[in-house]
Design a protein around this motif. Structure first.
Motif, PDB file in Angstrom:
ATOM      1  N   HIS A   1       0.845  -1.199   0.000  1.00  0.00           N
ATOM      2  CA  HIS A   1       0.000   0.000   0.000  1.00  0.00           C
ATOM      3  C   HIS A   1       0.877   1.244   0.000  1.00  0.00           C
ATOM      4  N   MET A   2       0.543   2.198  -0.847  1.00  0.00           N
ATOM      5  CA  MET A   2       1.323   3.434  -0.917  1.00  0.00           C
ATOM      6  C   MET A   2       1.107   4.277   0.337  1.00  0.00           C
ATOM      7  N   ARG A   3       2.156   5.002   0.710  1.00  0.00           N
ATOM      8  CA  ARG A   3       2.087   5.870   1.889  1.00  0.00           C
ATOM      9  C   ARG A   3       2.235   7.333   1.455  1.00  0.00           C
ATOM     10  N   PRO A   4       1.500   8.248   2.090  1.00  0.00           N
ATOM     11  CA  PRO A   4       1.672   9.668   1.759  1.00  0.00           C
ATOM     12  C   PRO A   4       3.102  10.110   2.064  1.00  0.00           C
ATOM     13  N   ALA A   5       3.640  10.972   1.211  1.00  0.00           N
ATOM     14  CA  ALA A   5       5.021  11.418   1.394  1.00  0.00           C
ATOM     15  C   ALA A   5       5.233  12.080   2.744  1.00  0.00           C
ATOM     16  N   ASP A   6       4.208  12.809   3.227  1.00  0.00           N
ATOM     17  CA  ASP A   6       4.362  13.546   4.485  1.00  0.00           C
ATOM     18  C   ASP A   6       3.872  12.759   5.708  1.00  0.00           C
ATOM     19  N   ARG A   7       3.309  11.566   5.493  1.00  0.00           N
ATOM     20  CA  ARG A   7       2.810  10.754   6.612  1.00  0.00           C
ATOM     21  C   ARG A   7       3.138   9.279   6.382  1.00  0.00           C
ATOM     22  N   PRO A   8       4.398   8.896   6.572  1.00  0.00           N
ATOM     23  CA  PRO A   8       4.792   7.506   6.324  1.00  0.00           C
ATOM     24  C   PRO A   8       4.147   6.501   7.284  1.00  0.00           C
ATOM     25  N   ASP A   9       3.480   7.017   8.311  1.00  0.00           N
ATOM     26  CA  ASP A   9       2.801   6.122   9.264  1.00  0.00           C
ATOM     27  C   ASP A   9       1.405   5.731   8.786  1.00  0.00           C
ATOM     28  N   LEU A  10       0.951   6.326   7.653  1.00  0.00           N
ATOM     29  CA  LEU A  10      -0.387   6.050   7.127  1.00  0.00           C
ATOM     30  C   LEU A  10      -0.303   5.447   5.722  1.00  0.00           C
ATOM     31  N   THR A  11      -1.407   4.889   5.269  1.00  0.00           N
ATOM     32  CA  THR A  11      -1.477   4.354   3.908  1.00  0.00           C
ATOM     33  C   THR A  11      -2.606   5.035   3.146  1.00  0.00           C
ATOM     34  N   LEU A  12      -2.453   5.086   1.837  1.00  0.00           N
ATOM     35  CA  LEU A  12      -3.495   5.632   0.964  1.00  0.00           C
ATOM     36  C   LEU A  12      -4.491   4.511   0.661  1.00  0.00           C
ATOM     37  N   SER A  13      -5.204   4.117   1.708  1.00  0.00           N
ATOM     38  CA  SER A  13      -6.070   2.941   1.629  1.00  0.00           C
ATOM     39  C   SER A  13      -7.457   3.266   2.155  1.00  0.00           C
ATOM     40  N   PHE A  14      -8.373   2.318   1.966  1.00  0.00           N
ATOM     41  CA  PHE A  14      -9.729   2.517   2.482  1.00  0.00           C
ATOM     42  C   PHE A  14     -10.414   1.171   2.696  1.00  0.00           C
ATOM     43  N   ASP A  15     -11.398   1.176   3.563  1.00  0.00           N
ATOM     44  CA  ASP A  15     -12.401   0.117   3.649  1.00  0.00           C
ATOM     45  C   ASP A  15     -13.734   0.769   3.337  1.00  0.00           C
ATOM     46  N   LEU A  16     -14.605   0.040   2.645  1.00  0.00           N
ATOM     47  CA  LEU A  16     -15.964   0.524   2.428  1.00  0.00           C
ATOM     48  C   LEU A  16     -16.891  -0.243   3.364  1.00  0.00           C
TER      49      LEU A  16
END
Length: 440
Positions: free
Chosen positions: A342-357
């Protein structure tokens, strides 16, 4: 007399009033009275009443009807008569020929009061005897048709990826291992890696509906060890928002199709209104979600970064109250609970550009923008302590110009479960597979 051999469906009998027709189906009910014999015969389109006046000794039809059993497969040839007294469509059939194609044993192993687990043991009878169960699979067909229509309209190529893998996918957990000639193989727990390889192969948009295997010892109402996954992967995306837009539009299109084709029947049999969702669906980050839930007293033991089922239901209720919407995308899950790709935001490596619906509080989809840069993938796998050697075929797909991409994986059974208001995924599946069920 030459009897007709072309089968007429029960739903079409009104077009044949006064004619002699042939119907085929199962004996639904027998009412054998002193002067009259009534047999209700059911096919997949409805139930018809066969009416015979007893003729006494030598009446061959009387003898045949007398010895029928419930659920026997029969062919009845007779004249279609208009009779307002008959509750089943105001029609009856006066028989001329009764042919028992396969006599059912008695007693039947299940009835209307039988519990779910025993009904699953006799699933073919359970589905056959209940119009509600028959309708479920008609709805499933229309739902899939709607999803495919949308995906094709968006330029997707439908793929069929392997379900046998030489190495355990993703983390290596929750996979079924099996013998494969002189070595081991694994059942795919997701088409994820193969979808991404298709993107690297220059297939811009990938779509698949196929089996998924998860070796989870979960006994909940929403887990299965084999289920049908709906997967999509989109190349050249700007960000993860492109994936969420694709999914909400696809679901809205498919649900609208179900509402048009089956809305009335679903209301009648399931007591559920098929509501076509408006787009866009609400979006909320995981951090915001947790803040809202904790303010309401949600504090599950041992869960700090994810949502438990209570949390999923809680945020869905909150969103419904705030927006009136039954769907919500929960976004930006922490890196610690998401796969390395999962890709991570450049400014927030502790998060992922992900989602659950979530739909009415049940997670039906997981999706994300994928990391498409080879060096970053190696780094993120190393951070999770993963050996990259078993995944080298997958990783090679990113070494020679793989474009930015993202996608989603949706559980078809869960979508049906919510759509029809079912209590368990066992009822949304033809032949359920779980930790304790490998038959029939």
């Amino acid at each position: 007399m030459i009897h007709p051999t072309t089968r007429v469906l029960v739903a079409d009998l009104r077009e044949h009033i006064g004619q002699t027709v042939s119907i085929s189906g199962w004996v639904n009910t027998l009412r054998l009275q002193r002067k009259m014999q009534f047999v209700l015969v059911r096919d997949h389109t409805g139930t018809a009443q066969v009416t015979h006046k007893r003729g006494g000794e030598g009446d061959e039809l009387e003898e045949q009807l007398e010895h029928l059993t419930t659920e026997s497969a029969v062919r009845i040839v007779g004249r279609v008569v208009d009779n307002d007294v008959v509750k089943l469509g105001g029609l009856e059939i006066i028989p001329e020929l009764v042919e028992v194609l396969n006599r059912a044993e008695t007693p039947l192993p299940i009835d209307e009061q039988t519990g779910l687990e025993q009904r699953l043991d006799w699933r073919f009878l359970d589905v056959r005897k209940r119009p509600t169960a028959q309708l479920l699979f008609a709805v499933q067909t229309t739902l899939e048709q709607g999803m495919r229509e949308y995906a094709y309209g968006q330029g997707c190529t439908e793929m069929h990826t392997p379900k046998l893998m030489g190495t355990a996918s993703e983390s290596g957990a929750e996979v079924f291992k099996l013998g494969y000639f002189d070595r081991s193989a694994y059942l795919a727990q997701s088409p994820q890696f193969f979808k991404q390889m298709a993107i690297a192969a220059g297939i811009d948009r990938v779509f698949e509906i196929g089996p998924v295997f998860r070796a989870e010892p979960s006994f909940t109402s929403r887990h299965a060890t084999e289920f049908t996954g709906v997967d999509a992967e989109l190349a050249w995306i700007s960000d993860v928002e492109d994936v969420m837009v694709f999914e909400e539009q696809m679901l809205a299109h498919a649900i609208a199709k179900v509402a048009t084709v089956h809305g009335k029947a679903v209301q009648e049999h399931f007591g559920v209104e098929v509501v076509v969702p408006r787009t866009p669906f609400p979006r909320i980050t995981m951090a915001e979600t947790q803040d809202i839930l904790r303010a309401k007293g949600w504090d599950p033991e041992g869960i700090k970064e994810d949502l438990d089922p209570e949390g999923e239901r809680g945020i869905a209720t909150h969103i419904k109250e705030e927006t009136g919407h039954e769907f919500v995308f929960v976004t930006h899950y922490p890196t610690s609970i998401r796969p390395f790709y999962h890709m991570r935001p450049a400014d927030r490596p502790d998060l992922t550009l992900s989602f659950d619906l979530l739909w009415r509080g049940l997670e039906v989809t997981t999706g994300a923008q994928r990391e498409h840069r080879y060096d970053v993938l190696l780094k993120q796998a190393a951070e999770k302590g993963m050996s990259t050697e078993p995944m080298q075929d997958y990783l090679n797909a990113f070494r020679y110009g793989c474009p930015p991409h993202g996608g989603l994986g949706m559980g078809l059974g869960r979508v049906l479960m919510v759509l029809l208001g079912l209590e368990s995924i066992r009822e949304a599946t033809f032949l359920f597979r779980g930790p304790n069920r490998l038959t029939p």
